[in-house]
Design an enzyme around this catalytic site. Sequence first.
Site, PDB file in Angstrom:
ATOM      1  N   ASP A 188       0.832  -1.206   0.000  1.00 17.73           N
ATOM      2  CA  ASP A 188       0.000   0.000   0.000  1.00 17.73           C
ATOM      3  C   ASP A 188       0.868   1.259   0.000  1.00 17.73           C
ATOM      4  O   ASP A 188       0.356   2.372  -0.096  1.00 17.73           O
ATOM      5  CB  ASP A 188      -1.002   0.000   1.153  1.00 17.73           C
ATOM      6  CG  ASP A 188      -0.370  -0.096   2.533  1.00 17.73           C
ATOM      7  OD1 ASP A 188       0.874  -0.125   2.623  1.00 17.73           O
ATOM      8  OD2 ASP A 188      -1.128  -0.160   3.520  1.00 17.73           O
TER       9      ASP A 188
ATOM     10  N   ASP B  41      -0.506  -6.320   0.435  1.00 20.03           N
ATOM     11  CA  ASP B  41      -1.043  -5.606   1.592  1.00 20.03           C
ATOM     12  C   ASP B  41      -2.560  -5.575   1.533  1.00 20.03           C
ATOM     13  O   ASP B  41      -3.152  -5.497   0.453  1.00 20.03           O
ATOM     14  CB  ASP B  41      -0.552  -4.154   1.601  1.00 20.03           C
ATOM     15  CG  ASP B  41       0.768  -3.983   2.312  1.00 20.03           C
ATOM     16  OD1 ASP B  41       1.070  -4.788   3.210  1.00 20.03           O
ATOM     17  OD2 ASP B  41       1.509  -3.048   1.972  1.00 20.03           O
TER      18      ASP B  41
ATOM     19  N   LYS C 283      -1.156  -9.391   3.788  1.00 19.97           N
ATOM     20  CA  LYS C 283      -0.441  -8.838   4.942  1.00 19.97           C
ATOM     21  C   LYS C 283      -1.322  -7.872   5.715  1.00 19.97           C
ATOM     22  O   LYS C 283      -1.953  -6.990   5.131  1.00 19.97           O
ATOM     23  CB  LYS C 283       0.845  -8.133   4.496  1.00 19.97           C
ATOM     24  CG  LYS C 283       1.645  -7.526   5.656  1.00 19.97           C
ATOM     25  CD  LYS C 283       3.053  -7.177   5.235  1.00 19.97           C
ATOM     26  CE  LYS C 283       3.136  -5.943   4.381  1.00 19.97           C
ATOM     27  NZ  LYS C 283       2.734  -4.702   5.116  1.00 19.97           N
TER      28      LYS C 283
ATOM     29  N   GLU D  75      -1.438  -5.266   9.209  1.00 20.23           N
ATOM     30  CA  GLU D  75      -0.658  -4.527  10.200  1.00 20.23           C
ATOM     31  C   GLU D  75      -1.349  -4.574  11.555  1.00 20.23           C
ATOM     32  O   GLU D  75      -2.539  -4.266  11.655  1.00 20.23           O
ATOM     33  CB  GLU D  75      -0.501  -3.062   9.780  1.00 20.23           C
ATOM     34  CG  GLU D  75       0.340  -2.842   8.540  1.00 20.23           C
ATOM     35  CD  GLU D  75       0.534  -1.361   8.257  1.00 20.23           C
ATOM     36  OE1 GLU D  75       0.235  -0.536   9.149  1.00 20.23           O
ATOM     37  OE2 GLU D  75       0.979  -1.031   7.150  1.00 20.23           O
TER      38      GLU D  75
ATOM     39  N   GLU E 297       9.183  -3.947  10.992  1.00 19.58           N
ATOM     40  CA  GLU E 297       9.591  -2.665  10.418  1.00 19.58           C
ATOM     41  C   GLU E 297      10.114  -1.713  11.486  1.00 19.58           C
ATOM     42  O   GLU E 297       9.453  -1.480  12.509  1.00 19.58           O
ATOM     43  CB  GLU E 297       8.424  -2.006   9.674  1.00 19.58           C
ATOM     44  CG  GLU E 297       8.803  -0.681   9.027  1.00 19.58           C
ATOM     45  CD  GLU E 297       7.773  -0.162   8.042  1.00 19.58           C
ATOM     46  OE1 GLU E 297       7.997   0.934   7.492  1.00 19.58           O
ATOM     47  OE2 GLU E 297       6.749  -0.840   7.821  1.00 19.58           O
TER      48      GLU E 297
END
EC number: 2.1.2.11
Length: 264
Positions: free
Chosen positions: A45, A84, A113, A115, A182
């Site tokens: 993204d 994403d 994925k 978050e 990250e």
Amino acid sequence: MGRLTLTKLQKMKRQGEKITMLTAYDASFAALLEAAGVEVLLVGDSLGMVIQGQESTLSVTMDDMVYHCRNVSRGSQCTFILSDMPFMSYATPNQAMDNAARLMREGGAQMVKLEGGRLLGEIVEHLTARGIPVCAHLGLLPQSVHRIGGYRVQGREEISARRIQEDAMILQEAGADMLILECVPARLGSKITDALKIPVISCGAGPYCDGQVLVLYDMLGISPGKSPSFSRNFLEGTSNIPNAIQAYVSAVKKNEFPLLELSY
């Protein structure tokens, strides 16, 4: 010859072979990355910033992700495709399932994925129980940039580091098959990589993880604005883009990137 599988990526972790990953948004770059030997293409993204010119990733839609994922799928034959899920596309288990199914069915993704930490455990379980592979994402969470007050290194304090490691274990237990870390200290990246059975990919999490990922445009030194300090311009010193990509792959495989002294 079919696409690289999750089983192969897991085997690479067990054998200590570094996994190379770069973001991709279109068919032409997907083909170049595949030809250079990149194992995983992340349809990120981050396209909101580097393709659309937005200030963050928050405005990216499901339609955007499906469109770019489809293009990357068309441009590659053998690489593993990870996509994403954009901001607020997985707020509930059923919403997550419907949107993940779109990315796989319409976009050609092999894994999605998400978050977030332990609160996503139920959603990860819901997806993986229905045959949808999930990559977790911990540390700096770009979709939460307003809540955390900007793009800052995470896990420097002991309490924060412990929570990130606990989240990683919880998400693995919930069924996550991969993790991207990250912007965390290298020592935390090493600790989590050693503790987990699943591949752990570093995005500014030091050299000790099972693989590395960069935003393609950062790696080529063409991103608008300043690139992260842990990144490197591989186009500098090489004659063309294919050579730059090959240099990145070689550096990751040989443990020459990232440098520990440029890690957090």
